[in-house]
Enzyme design. Structure first.
Site: not given
Length: 448
Positions: A73, A127
């Protein structure tokens, strides 16, 4: 070159880079970012879920059959925002909640567009660490969560803490995360300053672990086993949210002047489908990095075109900036500006590129070299063998040595990283488990 409804080859112009001067840009950009959506998860590619809205983007625009995200990610998101290989600044893994991550003051796509007069909004997953949070990385507005995953209904992280905010203030919104993110995006579109274009990045947590779905979506898939049913329901709900946002564009008269990009960050974990490719999330095999990507811009791009030329996550920054008429001065960037090739069908040589997490993959023409953190090297003719069934490291030793030498030069510019062991099955370096699974045990999926 006239576009045809068949696979075509595109390639890049020379490198463009950062800091912007505006050239009358008035086109909106909408990024729809799925999380862990595999190449085979869509219904148009044999997936169990119904995905008519996402599939429609491919029919109404351009489908990139060789779009390359990153194995995990954080790396994929960093590459999109900066146009650089994230290994340059030390991001090779899925970042922990308190890791600094993306350095402050890097040129980013939203910062570049904001300087050109754009409204810039991030809805959903960040993130990318604590060193340069969204509002310090070029976004005017942030609604969503900062960590790797949240519970779809409770919006809590793996520690049970609320990770849901609006512009730095923790909030407790009721509802299913996928739909809350869509509603925020729709609200921003409706309440925008119509005198300015916008850049809206909607980074869904679907279909990332821990999977949960509303009962109304689960009931559609009662014919599947429990795990397949849950995954299909989550992907179906994602598609529903995408459809709502696209409908909001139409209702606000923005369809024709909005460039829409749908993509996934990396391949699916073991709950999803990466067919027909080898490997999955956490791997630099095709199944871990070759993911769905569609681009739609009515009256500017042809419809129903399949592009066979490789496109990487770091290419999106210079490509999108050029598409909307924003020029950039010299600076560090690894991505290639592919817009003239996409828009006008120009056939230009793009050269080699690298997708690197802990393991590295180098693409050059028909060839793909994989070098793992453990030192294992493999070579594939990725055009003739996209499923990576025949390792040619011994048969084409001269080619392998050439590519290894090229990769060694590139790696000299990488920041040092600590290689983290992979628990479980999957990547080219050995067995692999579900990358990104909580270290303290799994979060229990909810079915509501």
């Amino acid at each position: 070159m006239q576009f045809l409804n068949r696979a075509i080859t595109i390639s890049a112009l020379v490198m463009s880079a950062m800091i912007v001067t505006a050239q009358g840009a008035d086109t909106n950009i909408l990024i729809l970012f799925a999380d862990d959506l595999g190449s085979g998860d869509l219904s148009s590619r044999g997936g169990a879920a119904r995905t008519p809205n996402i599939d429609r983007l491919g029919r109404e625009g351009v489908e990139f059959r060789r779009y390359y995200g990153y194995p995990l990610c954080s790396t994929a998101r960093a590459a999109l925002l900066t146009g650089q290989m994230p290994r340059r600044y030390g991001i090779a893994h899925a970042l922990g909640v308190r890791e600094p991550g993306m350095p402050a003051n890097l040129p980013t796509l939203p910062r570049t567009l904001r300087a050109a007069g754009y409204q810039t909004w991030l809805v959903g997953k960040w993130h990318l660490g604590t060193a340069s949070p969204p509002l310090q990385s070029g976004f005017d507005h942030f609604y969503g969560f900062e960590g790797p995953e949240v519970d779809y209904f409770q919006h809590t992280n793996r520690r049970g803490e609320i990770d849901w905010q609006r512009n730095g203030t923790t909030i407790r919104d009721e509802g299913y995360s996928t739909f809350l993110l869509a509603e925020e995006a729709i609200s921003l579109i409706a309440q925008r300053d119509a005198a300015k274009p916008f850049y809206l990045q909607v980074a869904f947590n679907a279909p990332h672990f821990p999977l949960s779905a509303p009962e109304s979506f689960l009931s559609k898939y009662s014919h599947l086993n429990t795990a397949q049913r849950l995954r299909a329901a989550v992907v179906d709900a994602l598609d529903d949210a995408v459809g709502r946002i696209l409908e909001a564009l139409d209702e606000n008269g923005l369809r024709n002047n909005t460039l829409v990009v749908f993509l996934s960050d990396n391949g699916a974990d073991q709950s999803g489908r990466n067919a027909p490719y080898r490997g999955g999330k956490g791997s630099v095999f095709e199944g871990g990095i070759r993911v769905p990507c569609f681009m739609r811009w009515p009256e500017q791009l042809p419809s129903g075109v399949i592009v066979a030329q490789p496109v990487s996550a770091q290419d999106l920054y210079p490509t999108l900036a050029d598409a909307v008429g924003v020029s950039m001065d010299a600076g560090r960037i690894d991505g290639k500006n592919l817009w003239p090739a996409i828009r006008y069908g120009k056939d230009l040589q793009r050269g080699s590129f690298v997708i690197a997490g802990a393991d590295c993959s180098l693409f050059d023409g028909d060839w793909k070299l994989i070098e793992t953190s453990a030192g294992r090297v493999s070579l594939f003719n990725i055009v003739n063998d996209p499923r990576e069934t025949s390792d040619l490291i011994n048969d084409r030793a001269d080619e392998a040595r050439r590519l290894q030498a090229e990769l060694a030069i590139i790696k000299q510019e990488f920041s040092q990283i600590t290689v983290r062991p992979r628990p479980g099955p999957g990547g080219p370096g050995g067995p692999a488990g579900r990358p990104g699974a909580p270290r303290n045990g799994p979060m229990r999926p909810r079915q509501q």
